[in-house]
Design a protein around this motif. Structure first.
Motif, PDB file in Angstrom:
ATOM      1  N   VAL A   1       0.839  -1.191   0.000  1.00 44.68           N
ATOM      2  CA  VAL A   1       0.000   0.000   0.000  1.00 44.68           C
ATOM      3  C   VAL A   1       0.884   1.254   0.000  1.00 44.68           C
ATOM      4  O   VAL A   1       0.590   2.242  -0.675  1.00 44.68           O
ATOM      5  N   ALA A   2       1.972   1.210   0.769  1.00 50.44           N
ATOM      6  CA  ALA A   2       2.898   2.347   0.831  1.00 50.44           C
ATOM      7  C   ALA A   2       3.502   2.622  -0.546  1.00 50.44           C
ATOM      8  O   ALA A   2       3.595   3.784  -0.975  1.00 50.44           O
ATOM      9  N   LYS A   3       3.903   1.574  -1.243  1.00 43.95           N
ATOM     10  CA  LYS A   3       4.473   1.754  -2.584  1.00 43.95           C
ATOM     11  C   LYS A   3       3.423   2.278  -3.561  1.00 43.95           C
ATOM     12  O   LYS A   3       3.723   3.109  -4.424  1.00 43.95           O
ATOM     13  N   ALA A   4       2.194   1.800  -3.416  1.00 46.20           N
ATOM     14  CA  ALA A   4       1.131   2.268  -4.307  1.00 46.20           C
ATOM     15  C   ALA A   4       0.829   3.748  -4.063  1.00 46.20           C
ATOM     16  O   ALA A   4       0.552   4.500  -4.996  1.00 46.20           O
ATOM     17  N   PHE A   5       0.906   4.184  -2.805  1.00 45.56           N
ATOM     18  CA  PHE A   5       0.662   5.598  -2.511  1.00 45.56           C
ATOM     19  C   PHE A   5       1.757   6.471  -3.115  1.00 45.56           C
ATOM     20  O   PHE A   5       1.459   7.527  -3.695  1.00 45.56           O
ATOM     21  N   THR A   6       3.009   6.055  -2.991  1.00 45.50           N
ATOM     22  CA  THR A   6       4.093   6.847  -3.584  1.00 45.50           C
ATOM     23  C   THR A   6       3.940   6.912  -5.099  1.00 45.50           C
ATOM     24  O   THR A   6       4.199   7.957  -5.706  1.00 45.50           O
ATOM     25  N   ALA A   7       3.483   5.810  -5.698  1.00 48.25           N
ATOM     26  CA  ALA A   7       3.251   5.814  -7.146  1.00 48.25           C
ATOM     27  C   ALA A   7       2.113   6.753  -7.515  1.00 48.25           C
ATOM     28  O   ALA A   7       2.141   7.407  -8.564  1.00 48.25           O
ATOM     29  N   TYR A   8       1.111   6.843  -6.655  1.00 43.13           N
ATOM     30  CA  TYR A   8      -0.024   7.729  -6.893  1.00 43.13           C
ATOM     31  C   TYR A   8       0.406   9.194  -6.832  1.00 43.13           C
ATOM     32  O   TYR A   8       0.002  10.018  -7.658  1.00 43.13           O
ATOM     33  N   VAL A   9       1.261   9.504  -5.851  1.00 42.66           N
ATOM     34  CA  VAL A   9       1.762  10.879  -5.713  1.00 42.66           C
ATOM     35  C   VAL A   9       2.585  11.288  -6.921  1.00 42.66           C
ATOM     36  O   VAL A   9       2.460  12.407  -7.430  1.00 42.66           O
ATOM     37  N   THR A  10       3.434  10.400  -7.391  1.00 44.14           N
ATOM     38  CA  THR A  10       4.314  10.719  -8.519  1.00 44.14           C
ATOM     39  C   THR A  10       3.631  10.553  -9.871  1.00 44.14           C
ATOM     40  O   THR A  10       4.154  11.005 -10.891  1.00 44.14           O
ATOM     41  N   GLY A  11       2.455   9.929  -9.883  1.00 48.00           N
ATOM     42  CA  GLY A  11       1.720   9.721 -11.123  1.00 48.00           C
ATOM     43  C   GLY A  11       0.869  10.919 -11.513  1.00 48.00           C
ATOM     44  O   GLY A  11       0.912  11.975 -10.873  1.00 48.00           O
ATOM     45  N   PRO A  12       0.073  10.783 -12.563  1.00 50.59           N
ATOM     46  CA  PRO A  12      -0.705  11.912 -13.086  1.00 50.59           C
ATOM     47  C   PRO A  12      -1.729  12.472 -12.108  1.00 50.59           C
ATOM     48  O   PRO A  12      -1.973  13.681 -12.098  1.00 50.59           O
ATOM     49  N   GLU A  13      -2.326  11.606 -11.267  1.00 46.55           N
ATOM     50  CA  GLU A  13      -3.312  12.102 -10.305  1.00 46.55           C
ATOM     51  C   GLU A  13      -2.654  13.037  -9.294  1.00 46.55           C
ATOM     52  O   GLU A  13      -3.118  14.153  -9.046  1.00 46.55           O
ATOM     53  N   GLY A  14      -1.557  12.583  -8.714  1.00 35.50           N
ATOM     54  CA  GLY A  14      -0.851  13.408  -7.748  1.00 35.50           C
ATOM     55  C   GLY A  14      -0.262  14.661  -8.369  1.00 35.50           C
ATOM     56  O   GLY A  14      -0.360  15.752  -7.797  1.00 35.50           O
ATOM     57  N   ARG A  15       0.316  14.532  -9.541  1.00 34.88           N
ATOM     58  CA  ARG A  15       0.929  15.678 -10.204  1.00 34.88           C
ATOM     59  C   ARG A  15      -0.099  16.762 -10.496  1.00 34.88           C
ATOM     60  O   ARG A  15       0.187  17.948 -10.365  1.00 34.88           O
ATOM     61  N   SER A  16      -1.291  16.366 -10.875  1.00 36.52           N
ATOM     62  CA  SER A  16      -2.334  17.335 -11.177  1.00 36.52           C
ATOM     63  C   SER A  16      -2.678  18.170  -9.946  1.00 36.52           C
ATOM     64  O   SER A  16      -2.802  19.401 -10.015  1.00 36.52           O
ATOM     65  N   ILE A  17      -2.813  17.517  -8.804  1.00 39.59           N
ATOM     66  CA  ILE A  17      -3.138  18.223  -7.564  1.00 39.59           C
ATOM     67  C   ILE A  17      -1.974  19.117  -7.123  1.00 39.59           C
ATOM     68  O   ILE A  17      -2.173  20.269  -6.707  1.00 39.59           O
ATOM     69  N   LEU A  18      -0.758  18.624  -7.230  1.00 44.82           N
ATOM     70  CA  LEU A  18       0.422  19.397  -6.837  1.00 44.82           C
ATOM     71  C   LEU A  18       0.610  20.622  -7.735  1.00 44.82           C
ATOM     72  O   LEU A  18       0.942  21.710  -7.257  1.00 44.82           O
ATOM     73  N   THR A  19       0.390  20.459  -9.014  1.00 41.01           N
ATOM     74  CA  THR A  19       0.525  21.575  -9.942  1.00 41.01           C
ATOM     75  C   THR A  19      -0.492  22.669  -9.628  1.00 41.01           C
ATOM     76  O   THR A  19      -0.174  23.856  -9.640  1.00 41.01           O
ATOM     77  N   ALA A  20      -1.723  22.244  -9.323  1.00 44.25           N
ATOM     78  CA  ALA A  20      -2.761  23.219  -8.988  1.00 44.25           C
ATOM     79  C   ALA A  20      -2.413  23.997  -7.722  1.00 44.25           C
ATOM     80  O   ALA A  20      -2.814  25.150  -7.566  1.00 44.25           O
ATOM     81  N   ALA A  21      -1.644  23.361  -6.825  1.00 45.63           N
ATOM     82  CA  ALA A  21      -1.249  24.023  -5.581  1.00 45.63           C
ATOM     83  C   ALA A  21      -0.053  24.945  -5.760  1.00 45.63           C
ATOM     84  O   ALA A  21       0.309  25.676  -4.848  1.00 45.63           O
ATOM     85  N   GLY A  22       0.573  24.902  -6.943  1.00 44.44           N
ATOM     86  CA  GLY A  22       1.699  25.784  -7.215  1.00 44.44           C
ATOM     87  C   GLY A  22       3.063  25.119  -7.199  1.00 44.44           C
ATOM     88  O   GLY A  22       4.087  25.783  -7.397  1.00 44.44           O
ATOM     89  N   PHE A  23       3.097  23.807  -6.967  1.00 42.19           N
ATOM     90  CA  PHE A  23       4.382  23.107  -6.982  1.00 42.19           C
ATOM     91  C   PHE A  23       4.889  22.956  -8.419  1.00 42.19           C
ATOM     92  O   PHE A  23       4.096  22.772  -9.357  1.00 42.19           O
ATOM     93  N   GLY A  24       6.203  22.984  -8.568  1.00 36.31           N
ATOM     94  CA  GLY A  24       6.802  22.764  -9.870  1.00 36.31           C
ATOM     95  C   GLY A  24       7.082  21.293 -10.085  1.00 36.31           C
ATOM     96  O   GLY A  24       7.042  20.490  -9.156  1.00 36.31           O
ATOM     97  N   ALA A  25       7.371  20.933 -11.324  1.00 39.81           N
ATOM     98  CA  ALA A  25       7.726  19.551 -11.645  1.00 39.81           C
ATOM     99  C   ALA A  25       9.143  19.268 -11.139  1.00 39.81           C
ATOM    100  O   ALA A  25       9.991  20.165 -11.091  1.00 39.81           O
ATOM    101  N   PRO A  26       9.418  18.007 -10.750  1.00 37.56           N
ATOM    102  CA  PRO A  26      10.772  17.669 -10.265  1.00 37.56           C
ATOM    103  C   PRO A  26      11.802  17.703 -11.384  1.00 37.56           C
ATOM    104  O   PRO A  26      11.459  17.623 -12.547  1.00 37.56           O
TER     105      PRO A  26
END
Length: 260
Positions: free
Chosen positions: A235-260
């Motif tokens: 589950v921990a690995k799946a969560f990290t994959a979710y954060v780094t995947g398109p779903e997580g990136r979309s939320i992070l971008t909307a918050a103002g974070f830049g791409a790594p």
């Protein structure tokens, strides 16, 4: 692609969670098709609170039976807790230095993945009473400034920006998390604070933001990793994959974070 990745993560989780029947069921020789509730504990940098809360809710929705709980604080405090045996499953740091500490102590499972970047900005009360309009103004002894402590990622970034600008900023206090700095600006205890761009955006009309051109040379990279001591490694690995995947990136971008 976005749907495929999310579905794959959900399938992995559901398989993993379903396999985790209770010890009482095993002792009684009984079985059940219903997956047991699984709680994932994520230790994350304070600057991630808003976006990770949203990511956690989306992850739970995509993975029935999984509950995500968070501990948000300064990255230095979080890694110290992990080193002392805190029961965390995932660690998301606001810099690579604190993740390196966890990696050096063999507390990380696999290789950490960079998932976001962030830079500093000056936050002032909405009416900007000290008329701060540049980094130079923070060196004025009449301006009350708050920053993060040096061991905290936002503090290290502040020191880097200060050095790049050739300034001597003397804050009235040094806080253990960027949210504490922001809180002092919002409450009117400080004329200005050095926080992340994402914090200014997230605070809305509670603060005003003053961009810092020098911050382009001091960029914080955020890594995430599943922890070796996790009780729910899949589950921990799946969560990290979710954060780094398109779903997580979309939320992070909307918050103002830049791409790594």
């Amino acid at each position: 692609m976005k749907r495929l990745i999310g579905t794959a993560a959900a399938a992995l989780l559901l398989t993993s969670v379903a396999a985790c029947g209770s010890s009482d069921d095993a002792a009684a020789g009984s079985s059940s098709d219903a997956p047991r509730e699984t709680t994932l504990t994520v230790y994350a940098a304070a600057s991630l609170k808003s976006s990770f809360t949203e990511i956690g809710a989306a992850f739970e929705k995509a993975n029935p039976g999984v509950s995500v709980t968070f501990s948000f604080a300064g990255s230095a405090d979080l890694v110290a807790q992990i080193q002392q045996g805190a029961p965390a499953d995932v660690f998301a740091s606001a810099d690579t230095a604190n993740m390196d500490k966890a990696t050096a102590d063999d507390l990380v499972e696999g290789t950490p993945a960079d998932f976001a970047t962030n830079t500093l900005e000056i936050a002032t009360p909405p009416d900007n009473p000290a008329d701060v309009d540049s980094l130079d103004d923070l060196a004025d002894p009449d301006v009350t400034v708050v920053v993060c402590a040096a061991e905290v990622p936002c503090g290290a970034a502040a020191a880097g920006v200060e050095k790049a600008a050739g300034l001597d900023i003397r804050p009235v206090s040094e806080e253990q998390s960027v949210t504490d700095v922001l809180g002092k600006v919002i409450s009117g205890e400080a004329d200005a604070g050095l926080v992340y761009v994402t914090d200014v955006r997230g605070a809305g009309d509670k603060v005003a933001g003053v961009p810092i051109p020098e911050s382009a040379d001091v960029v914080n990279t955020y890594p995430i990793a599943a922890l070796a001591g996790s009780r729910n490694p899949d589950v921990a690995k799946a969560f990290t994959a979710y954060v780094t995947g398109p779903e997580g990136r979309s939320i992070l971008t909307a918050a103002g974070f830049g791409a790594p």
